[in-house]
Design a protein around this motif. Structure first.
Motif, PDB file in Angstrom:
ATOM      1  N   SER A 109       0.828  -1.204   0.000  1.00 15.52           N
ATOM      2  CA  SER A 109       0.000   0.000   0.000  1.00 15.52           C
ATOM      3  C   SER A 109       0.860   1.251   0.000  1.00 15.52           C
ATOM      4  O   SER A 109       0.588   2.214  -0.727  1.00 15.52           O
ATOM      5  N   LEU A 110       1.909   1.250   0.813  1.00 17.90           N
ATOM      6  CA  LEU A 110       2.808   2.401   0.878  1.00 17.90           C
ATOM      7  C   LEU A 110       3.504   2.618  -0.457  1.00 17.90           C
ATOM      8  O   LEU A 110       3.653   3.759  -0.918  1.00 17.90           O
ATOM      9  N   ALA A 111       3.902   1.533  -1.116  1.00 21.55           N
ATOM     10  CA  ALA A 111       4.585   1.659  -2.402  1.00 21.55           C
ATOM     11  C   ALA A 111       3.658   2.219  -3.478  1.00 21.55           C
ATOM     12  O   ALA A 111       4.127   2.857  -4.437  1.00 21.55           O
ATOM     13  N   LEU A 112       2.348   2.025  -3.327  1.00 18.51           N
ATOM     14  CA  LEU A 112       1.389   2.483  -4.335  1.00 18.51           C
ATOM     15  C   LEU A 112       0.867   3.898  -4.080  1.00 18.51           C
ATOM     16  O   LEU A 112       0.159   4.450  -4.930  1.00 18.51           O
ATOM     17  N   VAL A 113       1.195   4.483  -2.931  1.00 22.15           N
ATOM     18  CA  VAL A 113       0.739   5.850  -2.638  1.00 22.15           C
ATOM     19  C   VAL A 113       1.192   6.846  -3.704  1.00 22.15           C
ATOM     20  O   VAL A 113       0.373   7.647  -4.193  1.00 22.15           O
ATOM     21  N   PRO A 114       2.471   6.857  -4.133  1.00 22.02           N
ATOM     22  CA  PRO A 114       2.869   7.812  -5.179  1.00 22.02           C
ATOM     23  C   PRO A 114       2.101   7.618  -6.480  1.00 22.02           C
ATOM     24  O   PRO A 114       1.853   8.589  -7.200  1.00 22.02           O
ATOM     25  N   VAL A 115       1.717   6.376  -6.788  1.00 18.74           N
ATOM     26  CA  VAL A 115       0.961   6.114  -8.014  1.00 18.74           C
ATOM     27  C   VAL A 115      -0.423   6.751  -7.928  1.00 18.74           C
ATOM     28  O   VAL A 115      -0.895   7.384  -8.885  1.00 18.74           O
ATOM     29  N   VAL A 116      -1.090   6.598  -6.780  1.00 18.96           N
ATOM     30  CA  VAL A 116      -2.419   7.180  -6.604  1.00 18.96           C
ATOM     31  C   VAL A 116      -2.342   8.703  -6.693  1.00 18.96           C
ATOM     32  O   VAL A 116      -3.188   9.349  -7.331  1.00 18.96           O
ATOM     33  N   ILE A 117      -1.318   9.299  -6.072  1.00 18.26           N
ATOM     34  CA  ILE A 117      -1.163  10.760  -6.119  1.00 18.26           C
ATOM     35  C   ILE A 117      -0.927  11.228  -7.549  1.00 18.26           C
ATOM     36  O   ILE A 117      -1.475  12.253  -7.986  1.00 18.26           O
ATOM     37  N   ALA A 118      -0.124  10.470  -8.314  1.00 20.05           N
ATOM     38  CA  ALA A 118       0.124  10.835  -9.711  1.00 20.05           C
ATOM     39  C   ALA A 118      -1.154  10.748 -10.546  1.00 20.05           C
ATOM     40  O   ALA A 118      -1.412  11.603 -11.400  1.00 20.05           O
ATOM     41  N   VAL A 119      -1.969   9.732 -10.300  1.00 23.01           N
ATOM     42  CA  VAL A 119      -3.234   9.589 -11.024  1.00 23.01           C
ATOM     43  C   VAL A 119      -4.171  10.745 -10.680  1.00 23.01           C
ATOM     44  O   VAL A 119      -4.837  11.312 -11.564  1.00 23.01           O
ATOM     45  N   GLU A 120      -4.230  11.120  -9.405  1.00 28.31           N
ATOM     46  CA  GLU A 120      -5.099  12.221  -8.995  1.00 28.31           C
ATOM     47  C   GLU A 120      -4.644  13.539  -9.614  1.00 28.31           C
ATOM     48  O   GLU A 120      -5.477  14.386  -9.957  1.00 28.31           O
ATOM     49  N   ARG A 121      -3.353  13.728  -9.770  1.00 27.55           N
ATOM     50  CA  ARG A 121      -2.860  14.948 -10.405  1.00 27.55           C
ATOM     51  C   ARG A 121      -3.195  14.960 -11.891  1.00 27.55           C
ATOM     52  O   ARG A 121      -3.483  16.023 -12.455  1.00 27.55           O
ATOM     53  N   ARG A 122      -3.116  13.785 -12.505  1.00 28.50           N
ATOM     54  CA  ARG A 122      -3.404  13.712 -13.951  1.00 28.50           C
ATOM     55  C   ARG A 122      -4.888  13.890 -14.221  1.00 28.50           C
ATOM     56  O   ARG A 122      -5.287  14.554 -15.186  1.00 28.50           O
ATOM     57  N   TRP A 123      -5.749  13.285 -13.377  1.00 33.31           N
ATOM     58  CA  TRP A 123      -7.194  13.410 -13.538  1.00 33.31           C
ATOM     59  C   TRP A 123      -7.792  13.864 -12.219  1.00 33.31           C
ATOM     60  O   TRP A 123      -8.290  13.045 -11.429  1.00 33.31           O
ATOM     61  N   PRO A 124      -7.731  15.154 -11.927  1.00 33.06           N
ATOM     62  CA  PRO A 124      -8.226  15.662 -10.638  1.00 33.06           C
ATOM     63  C   PRO A 124      -9.704  15.322 -10.448  1.00 33.06           C
ATOM     64  O   PRO A 124     -10.517  15.508 -11.348  1.00 33.06           O
ATOM     65  N   LEU A 125     -10.030  14.821  -9.274  1.00 24.65           N
ATOM     66  CA  LEU A 125     -11.409  14.450  -8.961  1.00 24.65           C
ATOM     67  C   LEU A 125     -12.109  15.669  -8.390  1.00 24.65           C
ATOM     68  O   LEU A 125     -12.172  15.872  -7.183  1.00 24.65           O
TER      69      LEU A 125
END
Length: 298
Positions: free
Chosen positions: A62-78
Motif C-alpha cells: 500500500s505504501l509503495a502504491l501511494v505515489p501512483v495514486v497521487i500521480a493519477v489524482e494529479r493527472r485526472w483531478p477528482l
C-alpha cells in the motif's frame, strides 16, 4: 547566549518533500504495527510470525502504491465540477490499484512462507479478490481524501493566488485580461502581488505556482489559461511547465543535450527545453550559444 530557532512555515516548505514522504511512511508503519498486534490476538493458535507477515506485506504494498495514486489524482483531478468524467477513471484506477496490491501482497507472503518452510494459499482468487477490493477501494479514495485535506491546509497557511475579478459596477481600474496584480489570500487575509514581482511560474497539477520572493503562491489555473494573461514583453515560456520573468533572469547555461539551465537572480535554477531555447536567445539578439560557454543575459 544560545539563540533558539523557531520552526516556521518557510522551514517546512524548504524540506516539504522529505516531510511528506516521512509522514506517509510513519502513518503506514504505525498502521502495520497496530494491525499486526490485532491480527495476532485474533489468531492465537497460529505462529506469531504469520499475522505479522500478512499485515507487513499489505502495508508495504500500500505504501509503495501511494505515489501512483497521487500521480493519477494529479493527472485526472477528482473535482466536483467534472466528477462525471473523472470518477469512472478513478474507479478503474482503483481496480488496478487493488490488483497490484493483492498481487504484490500474495507474492511477498509466498516468499515469507517459503522462507519459513511453509506454503501460503490465498484461496479462491476471484472471491477473495472481491473481498480485498472492498478494502482497497476505501484505501484508494482515502489516500485521495488525505491529499485533498493536506492541500487545503497548506494553501491556507501558505497562501493561494487568485485573478482579480471584474467589479460589480463600473469599469475595472486595470485590465482584467492582462492583470497587473494578483490577489493572494492567506490565513483569512488578502493582499495584492504585483505581476512584475513574479520571478517565475511553474505548472503543478491543477495549479500554477507563482514564485515571489522565495514563496510559492498556487493559482488555480492551467498554463494555457495563464499564458494569455501574461505580459509578453516581460514573461517568456522556457519549458512546458515554466515561464520566466526576464527581469530576474541572470544567465543561460547550455547543456550537451541541446537544452539549457536558467539561473535566476535569487540563485534558483530551472530547466529550459530545446524547443524554447532558441526563442529565448533571439529575444536578446545573441549569437548562438555553444556548450563551451555560459552566456549571461544581464
Amino acid at each position: 547566549m544560545i539563540s533558539r530557532h523557531r520552526f516556521t512555515l518557510d522551514d517546512y516548505l524548504r524540506w516539504r518533500r522529505p516531510f511528506e514522504i516521512g509522514l506517509w511512511a510513519v502513518s503506514y508503519v504505525l498502521s502495520m504495527l497496530f494491525n499486526s498486534v490485532t491480527a495476532q490476538i485474533d489468531h492465537p493458535a497460529l505462529p506469531a510470525w504469520q499475522p505479522w507477515c500478512w499485515e507487513c506485506s499489505s502495508s508495504l504494498l500500500s505504501l509503495a502504491l501511494v505515489p501512483v495514486v497521487i500521480a493519477v489524482e494529479r493527472r485526472w483531478p477528482l473535482r466536483v465540477s467534472a466528477w462525471r468524467q473523472t470518477l469512472p477513471l478513478h474507479l478503474m484506477a482503483s481496480v488496478l490499484f487493488s490488483l497490484a496490491h493483492v498481487g504484490g501482497m500474495v507474492a511477498l507472503r509466498k516468499l515469507c512462507y517459503a522462507y519459513a518452510g511453509s506454503h501460503y494459499d490465498f484461496g479462491p482468487w476471484w472471491r477473495n479478490f472481491g473481498y480485498e477490493y472492498l478494502k482497497d477501494v476505501r484505501s484508494y479514495f482515502g489516500i485521495i481524501a488525505t491529499v485533498w485535506l493536506y492541500r487545503l491546509a497548506l494553501l491556507r497557511l501558505q497562501g493561494e493566488a487568485r485573478l482579480l475579478a471584474a467589479p460589480d459596477a463600473g469599469p475595472p481600474v486595470e485590465p482584467i485580461e492582462r492583470p497587473e496584480r494578483f490577489l493572494v489570500r492567506k490565513l483569512g487575509k488578502e493582499f495584492l502581488v504585483n505581476a512584475c514581482e513574479i520571478e517565475w511560474l511553474q505548472a503543478s497539477g491543477n495549479y500554477v505556482n507563482l514564485h515571489v520572493r522565495g514563496r510559492d503562491y498556487p493559482l488555480r489555473a492551467t498554463m494555457a489559461t495563464i499564458e494569455n494573461r501574461l505580459d509578453r514583453t516581460r514573461f517568456v515560456r522556457v519549458h512546458r511547465s515554466y515561464f520566466v520573468n526576464l527581469d530576474y533572469l541572470a544567465e543561460i547555461e547550455p547543456l550537451d543535450t541541446g537544452d539549457a539551465r536558467l539561473q535566476l537572480r535569487d540563485g534558483a535554477k530551472i530547466p529550459c527545453s530545446r524547443r524554447y531555447r532558441a526563442a529565448l536567445r533571439d529575444r536578446f539578439g545573441e549569437a548562438p550559444i555553444t556548450p563551451a560557454r555560459v552566456a549571461p543575459v544581464a
